[in-house]
Design a protein around this motif. Structure first.
Motif, short mmCIF file in Angstrom:
data_model
loop_
_atom_site.label_atom_id
_atom_site.label_comp_id
_atom_site.label_asym_id
_atom_site.label_seq_id
_atom_site.Cartn_x
_atom_site.Cartn_y
_atom_site.Cartn_z
N PHE A 70 -10.45 -3.74 -9.46
CA PHE A 70 -10.28 -4.68 -8.35
C PHE A 70 -11.55 -4.86 -7.53
O PHE A 70 -11.52 -5.38 -6.42
N GLY A 71 -12.68 -4.43 -8.09
CA GLY A 71 -13.96 -4.65 -7.41
C GLY A 71 -14.24 -3.70 -6.29
O GLY A 71 -15.04 -4.02 -5.39
N GLY A 72 -13.62 -2.56 -6.27
CA GLY A 72 -13.84 -1.56 -5.22
C GLY A 72 -12.55 -1.18 -4.52
O GLY A 72 -11.47 -1.71 -4.81
N THR A 73 -12.66 -0.26 -3.58
CA THR A 73 -11.47 0.27 -2.92
C THR A 73 -10.81 -0.75 -1.99
O THR A 73 -9.60 -0.70 -1.77
N ASN A 74 -11.58 -1.69 -1.44
CA ASN A 74 -10.97 -2.72 -0.59
C ASN A 74 -10.05 -3.62 -1.42
O ASN A 74 -8.94 -3.95 -1.00
N GLY A 75 -10.54 -4.01 -2.60
CA GLY A 75 -9.71 -4.83 -3.49
C GLY A 75 -8.49 -4.08 -3.97
O GLY A 75 -7.40 -4.65 -4.10
N LEU A 76 -8.65 -2.78 -4.23
CA LEU A 76 -7.52 -1.96 -4.66
C LEU A 76 -6.48 -1.88 -3.55
O LEU A 76 -5.28 -1.97 -3.82
N GLN A 77 -6.93 -1.71 -2.32
CA GLN A 77 -5.98 -1.64 -1.21
C GLN A 77 -5.17 -2.93 -1.09
O GLN A 77 -3.94 -2.90 -0.85
N GLU A 78 -5.82 -4.07 -1.29
CA GLU A 78 -5.11 -5.35 -1.24
C GLU A 78 -4.07 -5.44 -2.36
O GLU A 78 -2.95 -5.92 -2.16
N ALA A 79 -4.44 -4.97 -3.55
CA ALA A 79 -3.52 -5.00 -4.69
C ALA A 79 -2.31 -4.09 -4.44
O ALA A 79 -1.17 -4.45 -4.76
N LEU A 80 -2.56 -2.92 -3.87
CA LEU A 80 -1.47 -1.98 -3.58
C LEU A 80 -0.56 -2.52 -2.49
O LEU A 80 0.66 -2.35 -2.53
N ALA A 81 -1.16 -3.20 -1.51
CA ALA A 81 -0.35 -3.79 -0.43
C ALA A 81 0.52 -4.92 -0.97
O ALA A 81 1.65 -5.12 -0.51
N ALA A 82 0.02 -5.63 -1.97
CA ALA A 82 0.77 -6.78 -2.52
C ALA A 82 1.89 -6.36 -3.46
O ALA A 82 3.00 -6.90 -3.39
N GLY A 83 1.62 -5.40 -4.34
CA GLY A 83 2.63 -5.06 -5.35
C GLY A 83 2.86 -3.59 -5.56
O GLY A 83 3.58 -3.21 -6.50
N GLY A 84 2.26 -2.74 -4.71
CA GLY A 84 2.44 -1.32 -4.88
C GLY A 84 1.73 -0.82 -6.13
O GLY A 84 1.11 -1.58 -6.87
N PRO A 85 1.84 0.49 -6.42
CA PRO A 85 1.19 1.04 -7.63
C PRO A 85 1.67 0.36 -8.92
O PRO A 85 0.89 0.14 -9.83
N ALA A 86 2.98 0.04 -8.97
CA ALA A 86 3.52 -0.59 -10.19
C ALA A 86 2.86 -1.95 -10.43
O ALA A 86 2.51 -2.29 -11.57
#
Length: 478
Positions: A285-301
């Motif tokens: 996801f291009g770094g931890t900021n992008g990962l946080q956005e992905a987790l906020a949107a759909g969780g780990p799954a």
């Protein structure tokens, strides 16, 4: 990329070198008959080949833990690699080996019974309740998610899917270990390995650069690494849940030398899986900021599904769905089986627990609260699984330490990680949202005080057992 590949190499080297040192300190003897033969009952005590046992152990201890936990822990950046490598080799694999081998040495006893032997009856009573609660929480937490996904891709309602999953749970918990678990789990374990390997290889050959080591905390919310990372990434580093699963396979081993491959080896395998998914999380996801956005949107799954489909296409989508449905179910069913085995040991002192109907009734006794909890908020359950899980891991390490002390062996291989995890759980509960929610500084002070008290107790135990051994030696000499 060099940090990721180096971490994988260190885990493999840890198995080749350190596992042999741990095995030597424990002291194996293939002339000792194992519980699989001594107590063969056609239900739990059934001889199974070591390679099947390894795949069953991997699936029992892994499930979605080293995937979801590692992706969430990737928010801290490459420092997560350090925790996975060091935690897995020197804490998690040692924890799993001793929980399995001590069970093997003591007629396939469950974790609480081992605690009672080496720490005392008061701790046994506490950990009996604590462990059964953990098993019920794990089974419940790993039921709602698959049921929701099944209901979203089939005509079944959520409740119908939940009932279907639980019907399987009951069957897996009461049937002989070689009927469902022994036949299906090796295949599912192979799928788990293939899924992780495919993601790892695709990531290496993608145009995305896996970040190299930095000690800087990259968490977008600036959450502290200590002690939150050590609870966020448990499976893949160290997890108390494993000490409740190892006796399942310990009751099936044919000889003691298989323990290193099964218990230590499966944990190293889980560590590699966690490394792959941590790398994918902090890279894709291009770094931890992008990962946080992905987790906020759909969780780990959601994050896992996006990574899988993007890197592996249609195959990735299929693997992701299989993973999110099958892997938690295989964790939930063995959690229910473990809770049944624990409750059986508790009741055995006051009643006869033999017989198929009694096995079924005991399973239902732990299944009813599990089913109820699976109907409430998943995130609420999961918050309490993390800390409870690591407390159990800490107690198991202290149990291994006391075992080695009483045997007059090198106890530090369990004692040092036990002290480390004591500091983790002592400080975490006072700071965490599900705990007392105190300030970080206050939580660290309280954790330090508790850790100091435990260190003092440990020193007393060292001198106590040293004196006992010296007195025993003097008596023999006389």
């Amino acid at each position: 990329m060099a940090t990721f590949l180096g971490s994988v190499f260190l885990l493999i080297a840890g198995y080749i070198i350190y596992s042999k040192a741990v095995e030597k300190i424990f002291g194996i003897n293939d002339q000792n008959p194992t519980p699989a033969y001594q107590h063969s009952d056609g239900l739990d005590f059934v001889p199974i080949s070591w390679w099947k046992g390894s795949l069953i152990q991997l699936l029992n201890i892994a499930g979605l833990g080293p995937i979801f936990g590692a992706v969430s822990g990737a928010l801290y950046g490459p420092v997560a690699f350090i925790w996975i490598v060091i935690g897995c080799i020197f804490a998690g694999a040692v924890h799993d080996y001793f929980s399995g081998m001590m069970s093997l040495r003591h007629n396939g006893e469950q974790f609480p019974a081992l605690v009672g032997r080496y720490i005392g009856p008061a701790m046994k009573k506490f950990i009996n309740l604590f462990s059964i609660v953990l098993m019920i929480l794990v089974a419940a937490a790993f039921t709602a998610g698959p049921a929701q996904l099944i209901s979203s891709i089939t005509p079944l309602s959520f409740m119908a899917a939940l009932v279907l999953v639980f019907a399987y749970f009951i069957l897996a918990a009461v049937l002989p270990v070689n009927k469902i678990i022994g036949k299906i789990y090796p295949l599912l374990g192979a799928i788990l390995i293939f899924m992780a390997a495919a993601i790892g290889i695709a990531l290496l050959f993608s145009n995305k650069q896996i970040p190299n080591l930095t000690l800087k905390n990259l968490h977008p919310a600036e959450l502290p690494v200590w002690p939150l990372l050590m609870v966020t990434i448990s499976c893949g580093a160290i997890s108390g849940f494993h000490s409740t699963q190892s006796p399942i396979v310990a009751r099936t081993l044919k000889k003691e030398s298989e323990g290193r491959k099964v218990f230590f080896g499966a944990m190293i395998g889980e560590g590699i899986i966690a490394l792959i998914w941590a790398a994918a999380g902090m890279t894709f996801f291009g770094g931890t900021n992008g990962l946080q956005e992905a987790l906020a949107a759909g969780g780990p799954a959601g994050a896992v599904n996006e990574i899988s489909q993007s890197l592996l296409g249609t195959l990735g989508g299929i693997l992701a769905i299989l993973g999110v449905i099958i892997l938690p179910i295989t964790t939930g069913d063995t959690a229910l089986r473990s809770s049944r085995m624990m409750l059986t040991e508790v009741l055995a002192s006051v009643m006869d627990t033999n017989g198929k109907w009694k096995v079924l009734l005991i399973t239902i006794a732990v299944g009813v609260p599990t089913f109820y909890l699976s109907t409430i908020d998943y995130s609420f359950l999961w918050r309490y699984v993390g800390w409870t899980n690591q407390v159990v891991a800490t107690v198991m390490l202290w149990t291994g330490t006391m075992y080695l002390l009483k045997q007059g062996k090198f106890h530090w291989i369990c004692g040092l990680p036990a002290l480390f995890m004591t500091a983790v759980v002592s400080s975490y509960i006072f700071y965490a949202p599900e705990g007392f929610q105190l300030s970080y500084q206050t939580s660290m002070v309280i954790g330090s005080v508790i850790s100091t008290v435990v260190i003092s107790w440990y020193i007393v135990q060292i001198y106590k057992h040293r004196n006992l051994q010296n007195n025993s030696g003097d008596t023999k000499a006389a």
